[in-house]
Design a protein around this motif. Structure first.
Motif, mmCIF file in Angstrom:
data_model
loop_
_atom_site.group_PDB
_atom_site.id
_atom_site.type_symbol
_atom_site.label_atom_id
_atom_site.label_comp_id
_atom_site.label_asym_id
_atom_site.label_seq_id
_atom_site.Cartn_x
_atom_site.Cartn_y
_atom_site.Cartn_z
ATOM 1 N N CYS A 16 0.974 -1.319 0.140
ATOM 2 C CA CYS A 16 -0.079 -0.090 0.104
ATOM 3 C C CYS A 16 0.887 1.251 0.117
ATOM 4 O O CYS A 16 2.138 1.218 0.121
ATOM 5 N N ASP A 17 0.292 2.577 0.003
ATOM 6 C CA ASP A 17 0.920 3.479 -0.057
ATOM 7 C C ASP A 17 1.391 4.230 1.299
ATOM 8 O O ASP A 17 2.391 4.452 1.466
ATOM 9 N N ALA A 18 0.372 4.272 2.388
ATOM 10 C CA ALA A 18 0.653 4.732 3.551
ATOM 11 C C ALA A 18 0.287 3.706 4.653
ATOM 12 O O ALA A 18 1.225 3.726 5.471
ATOM 13 N N SER A 23 -6.204 -1.646 2.461
ATOM 14 C CA SER A 23 -5.351 -2.762 1.937
ATOM 15 C C SER A 23 -5.022 -3.557 3.268
ATOM 16 O O SER A 23 -4.789 -4.778 3.444
ATOM 17 N N ALA A 45 4.204 -1.152 3.304
ATOM 18 C CA ALA A 45 4.091 -0.329 2.419
ATOM 19 C C ALA A 45 5.044 -0.461 1.218
ATOM 20 O O ALA A 45 5.789 -1.167 1.422
ATOM 21 N N VAL A 46 4.831 0.159 -0.094
ATOM 22 C CA VAL A 46 5.590 0.042 -1.149
ATOM 23 C C VAL A 46 7.256 -0.075 -1.020
ATOM 24 O O VAL A 46 7.959 -0.682 -1.461
ATOM 25 N N ARG A 47 7.461 0.948 -0.170
ATOM 26 C CA ARG A 47 9.232 1.208 0.160
ATOM 27 C C ARG A 47 9.705 0.026 0.869
ATOM 28 O O ARG A 47 10.867 -0.210 1.139
ATOM 29 N N CYS A 58 -1.520 -5.053 -5.187
ATOM 30 C CA CYS A 58 -1.589 -3.680 -4.896
ATOM 31 C C CYS A 58 -2.663 -3.164 -5.838
ATOM 32 O O CYS A 58 -3.028 -3.412 -6.691
ATOM 33 N N HIS A 59 -3.086 -1.999 -5.243
ATOM 34 C CA HIS A 59 -3.991 -1.116 -6.344
ATOM 35 C C HIS A 59 -3.421 -0.656 -7.609
ATOM 36 O O HIS A 59 -2.140 -0.582 -7.183
ATOM 37 N N LEU A 62 -0.659 1.821 -7.843
ATOM 38 C CA LEU A 62 0.538 1.761 -7.189
ATOM 39 C C LEU A 62 1.552 0.738 -8.110
ATOM 40 O O LEU A 62 2.732 0.547 -7.798
ATOM 41 N N ARG A 65 4.985 1.775 -9.088
ATOM 42 C CA ARG A 65 6.077 2.008 -8.175
ATOM 43 C C ARG A 65 6.068 0.546 -7.445
ATOM 44 O O ARG A 65 7.380 0.339 -7.217
ATOM 45 N N VAL A 66 5.294 -0.378 -7.417
ATOM 46 C CA VAL A 66 5.761 -1.737 -6.679
ATOM 47 C C VAL A 66 6.648 -2.304 -7.552
ATOM 48 O O VAL A 66 7.544 -3.033 -6.992
#
Length: 102
Positions: A16-18, A23, A45-47, A58-59, A62, A65-66
């Protein structure tokens, strides 16, 4: 496109992002659906996607980024958090030990 067999998925990551919200709910739902399988479901989180993840969901917003954060990992983007056909295909492949094209 990459093909992975459901039997080869041991760690499924919901990225997820946050780190909170829908998620987390999806990760909990997947844990319940896959409770009798050999799969560990993690939320991150993605990171922070772990190197030992076998697949990341993931959505769709995203997904790029993933793919950058976890190169070489199969990524399954979805549109809605509950009841999305992409997630259903992942669950079925794991439960049935069938191939999944991602």
């Amino acid at each position: 496109m990459v093909t992975i067999n459901g039997k080869d998925i041991h760690k499924l990551v919901v990225a997820c992002d946050a780190g909170m919200g829908s998620s987390v709910m999806l990760a909990g739902t997947l844990r319940k659906q896959l409770g009798k399988s050999h799969v560990t479901v993690e939320h991150t989180a993605v990171r922070s996607i772990p190197a030992d993840a076998d697949m990341v969901v993931c959505h769709e917003g995203l997904a790029a980024r993933v793919r950058s954060a976890a190169p070489g990992k199969p990524v399954v983007p979805f549109q809605i958090f509950l009841g999305d056909p992409a997630i259903t295909r992942v669950v079925e492949a794991i439960q049935q030990g069938t191939d999944l094209d991602v």
